[in-house]
Design an enzyme around this catalytic site. Structure first.
Site, PDB file in Angstrom:
ATOM      1  CE  LYS A 173      -3.546   2.783   0.628  1.00 49.16           C
ATOM      2  NZ  LYS A 173      -4.443   3.147  -0.470  1.00 49.16           N
ATOM      3  CE  LYS A 241      -1.937   7.980   6.654  1.00 46.28           C
ATOM      4  NZ  LYS A 241      -2.643   6.883   6.002  1.00 46.28           N
TER       5      LYS A 241
HETATM    6  P1  NDP Z   1     -11.106  10.061   7.925  1.00 46.20           P
HETATM    7  O1  NDP Z   1     -10.291  11.102   8.591  1.00 46.20           O
HETATM    8  O2  NDP Z   1     -12.218  10.464   7.018  1.00 46.20           O
HETATM    9  O3  NDP Z   1     -11.752   9.087   9.019  1.00 46.20           O
HETATM   10  C1  NDP Z   1     -11.073   8.616  10.137  1.00 46.20           C
HETATM   11  C2  NDP Z   1     -12.075   7.987  11.076  1.00 46.20           C
HETATM   12  O4  NDP Z   1     -11.390   7.475  12.212  1.00 46.20           O
HETATM   13  C3  NDP Z   1     -13.118   8.964  11.610  1.00 46.20           C
HETATM   14  O5  NDP Z   1     -14.371   8.312  11.656  1.00 46.20           O
HETATM   15  C4  NDP Z   1     -12.636   9.249  13.021  1.00 46.20           C
HETATM   16  O6  NDP Z   1     -13.680   9.577  13.919  1.00 46.20           O
HETATM   17  C5  NDP Z   1     -12.063   7.888  13.378  1.00 46.20           C
HETATM   18  N1  NDP Z   1     -11.134   7.977  14.497  1.00 46.20           N
HETATM   19  C6  NDP Z   1     -10.063   8.790  14.624  1.00 46.20           C
HETATM   20  N2  NDP Z   1      -9.466   8.578  15.809  1.00 46.20           N
HETATM   21  C7  NDP Z   1     -10.201   7.629  16.427  1.00 46.20           C
HETATM   22  C8  NDP Z   1     -10.109   7.010  17.696  1.00 46.20           C
HETATM   23  N3  NDP Z   1      -9.135   7.343  18.562  1.00 46.20           N
HETATM   24  N4  NDP Z   1     -11.047   6.091  18.039  1.00 46.20           N
HETATM   25  C9  NDP Z   1     -12.031   5.751  17.168  1.00 46.20           C
HETATM   26  N5  NDP Z   1     -12.172   6.312  15.958  1.00 46.20           N
HETATM   27  C10 NDP Z   1     -11.259   7.242  15.607  1.00 46.20           C
HETATM   28  O7  NDP Z   1     -10.077   9.114   7.157  1.00 46.20           O
HETATM   29  P2  NDP Z   1     -10.328   8.178   5.885  1.00 46.20           P
HETATM   30  O8  NDP Z   1     -11.530   7.352   6.120  1.00 46.20           O
HETATM   31  O9  NDP Z   1     -10.187   8.985   4.650  1.00 46.20           O
HETATM   32  O10 NDP Z   1      -9.007   7.264   5.962  1.00 46.20           O
HETATM   33  C11 NDP Z   1      -8.862   6.203   6.905  1.00 46.20           C
HETATM   34  C12 NDP Z   1      -7.623   5.386   6.497  1.00 46.20           C
HETATM   35  O11 NDP Z   1      -7.843   4.849   5.174  1.00 46.20           O
HETATM   36  C13 NDP Z   1      -6.341   6.227   6.411  1.00 46.20           C
HETATM   37  O12 NDP Z   1      -5.250   5.459   6.833  1.00 46.20           O
HETATM   38  C14 NDP Z   1      -6.228   6.560   4.918  1.00 46.20           C
HETATM   39  O13 NDP Z   1      -4.905   6.820   4.537  1.00 46.20           O
HETATM   40  C15 NDP Z   1      -6.809   5.284   4.294  1.00 46.20           C
HETATM   41  N6  NDP Z   1      -7.383   5.439   2.958  1.00 46.20           N
HETATM   42  C16 NDP Z   1      -8.186   6.519   2.632  1.00 46.20           C
HETATM   43  C17 NDP Z   1      -8.730   6.646   1.358  1.00 46.20           C
HETATM   44  C18 NDP Z   1      -9.605   7.800   0.972  1.00 46.20           C
HETATM   45  O14 NDP Z   1      -9.871   7.974  -0.244  1.00 46.20           O
HETATM   46  N7  NDP Z   1     -10.099   8.603   1.896  1.00 46.20           N
HETATM   47  C19 NDP Z   1      -8.460   5.619   0.330  1.00 46.20           C
HETATM   48  C20 NDP Z   1      -7.698   4.490   0.797  1.00 46.20           C
HETATM   49  C21 NDP Z   1      -7.162   4.417   2.063  1.00 46.20           C
HETATM   50  P3  NDP Z   1     -14.085  11.127  14.223  1.00 46.20           P
HETATM   51  O15 NDP Z   1     -14.340  11.747  12.865  1.00 46.20           O
HETATM   52  O16 NDP Z   1     -15.291  11.001  15.078  1.00 46.20           O
HETATM   53  O17 NDP Z   1     -12.896  11.729  14.899  1.00 46.20           O
END
Ligand code: NDP
Length: 286
Positions: A173, A241
């Site tokens: 990845k 990141k």
């Molecule tokens: P987001 O920032 O949209 O979502 C992150 C989620 O994690 C939020 O729901 C947040 O909750 C939750 N979260 C953060 N900290 C905590 C915690 N301590 N306990 C529980 N929940 C927590 O990120 P993405 O969904 O975009 O990305 C997630 C992962 O997937 C990353 O590693 C990214 O690199 C990867 N990724 C993303 C893609 C994309 O197109 N977006 C594509 C492929 C991979 P809250 O909002 O309530 O803080």
């Protein structure tokens, strides 16, 4: 083995649509709110059960899925006693964050010491792939673990690859992300030059789309670059990141383009971390 009860942690841009697809496929979904209650409300309307703690959620999970922002959250959430002490030894963790191979191995060690099986499984395909259930999953781990969770992955993904051992999913990845970031910078430069030379973007798509300079990124991002639309999607801070992980893994090995790309993303993150990663083009486009 039919595993039906799924706990899902990380209900963000990716996690929410992935969790919705699990509900659609008939899985019993267990969730808990972090800061934003909106995804929890939406999933509850679709039949998910809300828990007041991650421990409670873990206790209900035959499969626990996590897709969190970074290594930091993998560490603080997945290695918390609350989760580790409540998960059954018969359960399986599918860890889908784009994190580092080292953090994946650390998490897997802690779970496997308790007899809990683990699959490393970051994804590609963006929010559109998450919504349509067409993600690519790059797994690392044992093939029998993959086979036990394959039906769950099938509800979210179209292509599922077993790459190697735990950590290999995160490694491939990181390579993909390094390329994607470079292609994004290259695409922004191509759009900037096309604008200067007064070549219409539809012509770029038609001609370069059939030529050796084409890339998935150019073809998929040329419209939003041309419109200067930088709504996420995939946040620039998360892409930085990922490029950092790739550079860290390279260590002393010279990867000049990757190193340069990292500097561009570091610089852009200061002002534009919450915009889409294509906002790297803001510093390039006229
Ligand atoms: P987001 O920032 O949209 O979502 C992150 C989620 O994690 C939020 O729901 C947040 O909750 C939750 N979260 C953060 N900290 C905590 C915690 N301590 N306990 C529980 N929940 C927590 O990120 P993405 O969904 O975009 O990305 C997630 C992962 O997937 C990353 O590693 C990214 O690199 C990867 N990724 C993303 C893609 C994309 O197109 N977006 C594509 C492929 C991979 P809250 O909002 O309530 O803080």
């Amino acid at each position: 083995m039919t595993l039906k009860r799924v706990g899902f942690i990380g209900l963000g841009a990716m996690g929410l649509p992935m969790a919705k697809n699990l509900l659609k496929a008939g899985y019993e979904l267990h969730i808990s709110a972090h800061r934003n209650r909106e995804p929890v409300k939406e999933l509850k309307q679709g039949g998910a059960t809300e828990h007041t703690s991650l421990g409670e959620l873990a206790a209900k999970s035959e499969i626990l899925i996590s897709i969190l922002p970074t290594d930091k959250e993998m560490d603080s959430v997945l290695l918390s006693e609350d989760i580790l002490s409540h998960l059954s030894t018969k359960s399986i963790l599918i860890e889908m964050t784009s994190g580092s191979p080292a953090m994946m191995k650390k998490v897997a060690r802690a779970y496997e010491e308790k007899g809990i099986r683990v699959l490393d499984g970051p994804v590609s395909g963006g929010t559109a792939g998450a919504e349509q259930g067409t993600l690519t999953v790059m797994t690392g781990g044992r093939s029998e673990v993959l086979e036990d969770v394959r039906p769950v992955l099938n509800a979210m993904a179209k292509q599922i690859y077993l790459v190697g051992e735990i950590g290999a999913g995160k490694a491939i990845k990181a390579i993909n992300q390094m390329l994607a970031a470079m292609h994004m910078v290259a695409s922004a430069e191509a759009v900037a030059l096309a604008e200067k030379l007064e070549i219409d973007k539809e012509m770029v798509k038609k001609v370069i789309g059939n030529s050796s300079g084409a890339s998935w990124m150019l073809m998929n991002k040329i419209d939003s670059l041309s419109e200067r639309n930088f709504t996420p999607g995939f946040k620039l801070a998360l892409m930085k990141k990922d490029v950092q992980i790739a550079n860290d893994e390279a260590g002393e090995m010279p990867l000049p383009f990757a190193a340069n790309t990292l500097e561009l993303f570091k610089d852009a993150e200061k002002e534009m971390g919450d915009l889409d990663f294509s906002a790297i083009g803001k510093n390039i486009l006229p």
